[in-house]
Design a protein around this motif. Structure first.
Motif, PDB file in Angstrom:
ATOM      1  N   GLY A  75       0.817  -1.204   0.000  1.00 55.50           N
ATOM      2  CA  GLY A  75       0.000   0.000   0.000  1.00 55.50           C
ATOM      3  C   GLY A  75       0.854   1.258   0.000  1.00 55.50           C
ATOM      4  N   LEU A  76       1.927   1.240   0.791  1.00 49.11           N
ATOM      5  CA  LEU A  76       2.853   2.376   0.788  1.00 49.11           C
ATOM      6  C   LEU A  76       3.546   2.509  -0.570  1.00 49.11           C
ATOM      7  CD1 LEU A  76       4.523   2.026   4.311  1.00 49.11           C
ATOM      8  CD2 LEU A  76       2.821   3.714   3.590  1.00 49.11           C
ATOM      9  N   GLY A  77       3.850   1.363  -1.191  1.00 49.29           N
ATOM     10  CA  GLY A  77       4.463   1.401  -2.514  1.00 49.29           C
ATOM     11  C   GLY A  77       3.549   2.030  -3.556  1.00 49.29           C
ATOM     12  N   VAL A  78       2.264   1.699  -3.493  1.00 45.42           N
ATOM     13  CA  VAL A  78       1.308   2.305  -4.419  1.00 45.42           C
ATOM     14  C   VAL A  78       1.219   3.807  -4.187  1.00 45.42           C
ATOM     15  CG1 VAL A  78      -1.132   2.413  -5.060  1.00 45.42           C
ATOM     16  CG2 VAL A  78      -0.023   0.190  -4.717  1.00 45.42           C
ATOM     17  N   ALA A  79       1.201   4.201  -2.907  1.00 50.87           N
ATOM     18  CA  ALA A  79       1.146   5.630  -2.595  1.00 50.87           C
ATOM     19  C   ALA A  79       2.397   6.350  -3.097  1.00 50.87           C
ATOM     20  CB  ALA A  79       0.989   5.828  -1.087  1.00 50.87           C
ATOM     21  N   LEU A  80       3.560   5.702  -2.953  1.00 54.27           N
ATOM     22  CA  LEU A  80       4.808   6.306  -3.425  1.00 54.27           C
ATOM     23  C   LEU A  80       4.803   6.437  -4.947  1.00 54.27           C
ATOM     24  CD1 LEU A  80       7.669   7.323  -2.889  1.00 54.27           C
ATOM     25  CD2 LEU A  80       8.458   4.944  -2.959  1.00 54.27           C
ATOM     26  N   VAL A  85       4.488   9.836  -9.789  1.00 47.53           N
ATOM     27  CA  VAL A  85       3.824  10.186 -11.038  1.00 47.53           C
ATOM     28  C   VAL A  85       3.259  11.601 -10.967  1.00 47.53           C
ATOM     29  CG1 VAL A  85       1.888   9.622 -12.547  1.00 47.53           C
ATOM     30  CG2 VAL A  85       3.309   7.789 -11.619  1.00 47.53           C
ATOM     31  N   ALA A  86       2.646  11.938  -9.834  1.00 44.58           N
ATOM     32  CA  ALA A  86       2.042  13.266  -9.687  1.00 44.58           C
ATOM     33  C   ALA A  86       3.078  14.379  -9.709  1.00 44.58           C
ATOM     34  CB  ALA A  86       1.227  13.332  -8.395  1.00 44.58           C
ATOM     35  N   HIS A  87       4.306  14.077  -9.270  1.00 48.27           N
ATOM     36  CA  HIS A  87       5.349  15.101  -9.207  1.00 48.27           C
ATOM     37  C   HIS A  87       6.312  15.031 -10.390  1.00 48.27           C
ATOM     38  CE1 HIS A  87       3.837  15.375  -5.104  1.00 48.27           C
ATOM     39  NE2 HIS A  87       4.472  16.522  -5.001  1.00 48.27           N
ATOM     40  N   GLY A  88       5.935  14.332 -11.444  1.00 49.57           N
ATOM     41  CA  GLY A  88       6.733  14.385 -12.672  1.00 49.57           C
ATOM     42  C   GLY A  88       7.880  13.416 -12.754  1.00 49.57           C
ATOM     43  N   GLY A  89       7.842  12.333 -12.008  1.00 45.87           N
ATOM     44  CA  GLY A  89       8.900  11.339 -12.099  1.00 45.87           C
ATOM     45  C   GLY A  89      10.031  11.601 -11.123  1.00 45.87           C
ATOM     46  N   VAL A  90      11.204  11.043 -11.416  1.00 48.29           N
ATOM     47  CA  VAL A  90      12.371  11.172 -10.553  1.00 48.29           C
ATOM     48  C   VAL A  90      13.529  11.747 -11.351  1.00 48.29           C
ATOM     49  CG1 VAL A  90      11.682   9.278  -9.025  1.00 48.29           C
ATOM     50  CG2 VAL A  90      13.046   8.793 -11.045  1.00 48.29           C
TER      51      VAL A  90
END
Length: 231
Positions: A75-80, A85-90
């Motif tokens: 669940g934490l992995g999905v949230a991460l 994705v919301a912040h434009g990747g890494v």
């Protein structure tokens, strides 16, 4: 008409079809991963496509084994993933993919190696006992060795992955991580399979379907039971 045809299919044909479909899915995922890592490594959606199926697979296995902490980690992995994705990747997606590859192989090394500790039943030994009707001390020693061999193999793949990442261009690592890694695992499995019956003919022949069913039964057991030695 169609239901009657489906019922007439022999179990072996169904098992072969499922195996081929599974192999095709893994091959497609490996090719897609390689293409994304080379052509769209920093795209936010590419991160979700690469990591989403892995998190889902771990979550399904954890659900089957009732491992709540693993489910919580998924669940934490999905949230991460959603946050990335919301912040434009890494900034450095390549390093993230190397860590993913290493993490998978370290997890597999732990899954095999942790069963080699005193008082535990090696993973391959537990699977073999559930398949073979006759289990000799020689078979037990060999299956323990195979469990250790896979542990060393997974650790070696992590070391090789790091070396390729540090010393070679990124497309080379993508070929190694996405294409050569699964092919290497399949090759090791086939070599061990042939050596098993050549050096230890006391192993009775079993079908791939029986091996898959044994693995499923093993995964369905609670974690506390999988490491306990059998009488």
């Amino acid at each position: 008409m169609w239901p009657s045809i489906a019922r007439s299919k022999p179990p072996a044909a169904v098992a072969a079809a499922v195996a081929l479909l599974t192999l095709a899915v893994f091959a497609g995922y490996a090719l897609l991963s390689h293409w994304l890592m080379v052509n769209a490594a920093r795209e936010p959606w590419a991160v979700a496509v690469l990591f989403g199926p892995l998190v889902l697979a771990v979550a399904v296995a954890a659900w089957q084994r009732r491992q709540r902490w693993v489910l919580a980690a998924c669940g934490l992995g999905v949230a991460l993933l959603a946050w990335v994705v919301a912040h434009g990747g890494v900034d450095d997606a390549n390093r993230m993919y190397v860590l993913q590859h290493g993490g998978i192989h370290l997890a597999l090394a732990w899954a095999f190696g942790s069963t080699l500790r005193a008082g535990s039943t090696p993973l391959i030994t537990a699977l073999a006992r559930s398949i073979h009707t006759r289990f000799t001390p020689e078979m037990q020693a060999y299956t323990r060795w195979v469990t250790g061999m896979w542990t060393v193999y997974f650790i070696g793949m992590v070391a090789l992955s790091v070396l390729v990442y540090l010393l070679a261009p990124w497309p080379w690592w993508s070929v190694f991580g996405n294409l050569l890694s699964p092919l290497a695992a399949a090759a090791v499995f086939l070599v061990e399979f042939g050596m098993r019956y050549r050096r230890h003919p006391d192993f009775e022949r079993v079908s791939i379907r029986a091996a898959i069913n044994a693995y499923r039964r093993h995964n369905a057991q609670p974690a506390a039971e999988t490491g306990a030695p059998r009488p």
